[in-house]
Design a protein around this motif. Structure first.
Motif, short mmCIF file in Angstrom:
data_model
loop_
_atom_site.label_atom_id
_atom_site.label_comp_id
_atom_site.label_asym_id
_atom_site.label_seq_id
_atom_site.Cartn_x
_atom_site.Cartn_y
_atom_site.Cartn_z
N ASN A 97 -3.77 -2.57 -4.76
CA ASN A 97 -4.18 -3.77 -4.05
C ASN A 97 -3.88 -5.05 -4.82
O ASN A 97 -4.14 -6.15 -4.32
CB ASN A 97 -5.68 -3.72 -3.74
N TYR A 118 -7.46 -6.75 -1.13
CA TYR A 118 -6.27 -7.59 -1.25
C TYR A 118 -6.27 -8.73 -0.25
O TYR A 118 -5.42 -9.63 -0.32
CB TYR A 118 -5.00 -6.74 -1.08
N ALA A 119 -7.23 -8.75 0.68
CA ALA A 119 -7.29 -9.82 1.68
C ALA A 119 -8.73 -10.07 2.10
O ALA A 119 -9.54 -9.15 2.18
CB ALA A 119 -6.45 -9.45 2.91
N ALA A 177 0.67 -9.65 0.19
CA ALA A 177 -0.60 -9.32 0.83
C ALA A 177 -0.55 -9.64 2.32
O ALA A 177 -1.01 -8.85 3.16
CB ALA A 177 -1.74 -10.09 0.17
N ARG A 222 1.55 -7.08 4.03
CA ARG A 222 0.84 -5.81 4.18
C ARG A 222 -0.11 -5.86 5.37
O ARG A 222 -0.20 -4.88 6.13
CB ARG A 222 0.07 -5.49 2.90
#
Length: 236
Positions: A41, A83-84, A48, A51
């Motif tokens: 991640n 990651y977000a 990001a 993804r």
């Protein structure tokens, strides 16, 4: 057990040091682990965002990743490494983990009806960016949003809603006014304006998020989730 003044000062110093390390790009130790539980991640803001959108493509096509939650449970007990960050509507038909085909520990989700920034939501998103170091924030609105419909009704017909619901319609009023200037379908234009308004709010939020955006360590994007197809359309 009460803490004496020295203990409180020491605790504050430890917290402050950890926070500054996170802001400077240092590593915060994960309980019982020297590295994040999900090293995959750790990525750039651009990667990001890609993804997220790739996950939505899988969701729309029905080609979802197979996940074994038993395998990730122990690792995630040691910490999180999303990651977000997602600012999503509370609508039960919108599930960020589903529509981006992600598992637990991948997304730091903040939800409220109308997907708009409040002081509490901002603090949570700042935590996701500055401490958890999630490199992308997405404001995720959706089609046929009930909160937006209520805001339009309140603006056009002066409808008063019970309890604290009126607070939502008042917060979304600037988006309704902006949507009215564009003409066409007012629900669609207001939904889009609401996403864009809150993307700007987050990008310009000081002192944390604005600096991270300026330093290219953070991307703030806006997406519109279409209920009928499941597709997330980038709109900001």
């Amino acid at each position: 057990m009460k803490m004496n003044s020295n203990s409180r000062r020491n605790a504050l110093k430890i917290f402050s040091a950890a926070f500054m390390l996170s802001m400077l790009g240092g590593k915060i130790a994960w309980a019982a682990s020297d590295s994040p539980p999900l090293p995959a991640n750790v990525m750039t803001p651009e990667a990001a965002l890609k993804r997220l959108m790739d996950g939505n493509k899988r969701y729309v096509s029905g080609k979802l990743n197979v996940r074994d939650f038993n395998q990730s449970r122990v690792a995630l007990a040691k910490g999180q490494n999303p990651y977000a960050s997602i600012l999503s509507c509370a609508d039960s038909r919108v599930g960020p983990e589903f529509c981006f085909d992600e598992g637990r520990g991948d997304l730091f989700v903040n939800r409220l009806a109308g997907n708009f920034v409040t002081p509490d939501i901002l603090a949570s998103i700042e935590y996701g960016a500055a401490v958890l170091r999630a490199p992308v924030i997405m404001v995720l609105g959706h089609s046929e949003c009930g909160a937006v419909k209520a805001a339009i009704d309140a603006e056009k017909n002066h409808t008063d809603y019970p309890g604290h619901i009126q607070n939502i319609t008042s917060a979304l009023s600037p988006a309704v006014k902006a949507g009215q200037k564009h003409g066409g379908n007012l629900l669609t234009s207001t939904t889009l304006e609401n996403i864009k308004i809150n993307v700007v709010k987050l990008k310009e939020s000081t002192p944390l998020l604005r600096k991270m955006v300026d330093d290219k360590r953070l991307i703030v994007a806006g997406g519109l989730y279409h209920l009928n197809t499941g597709k997330v359309e980038l709109v900001a």
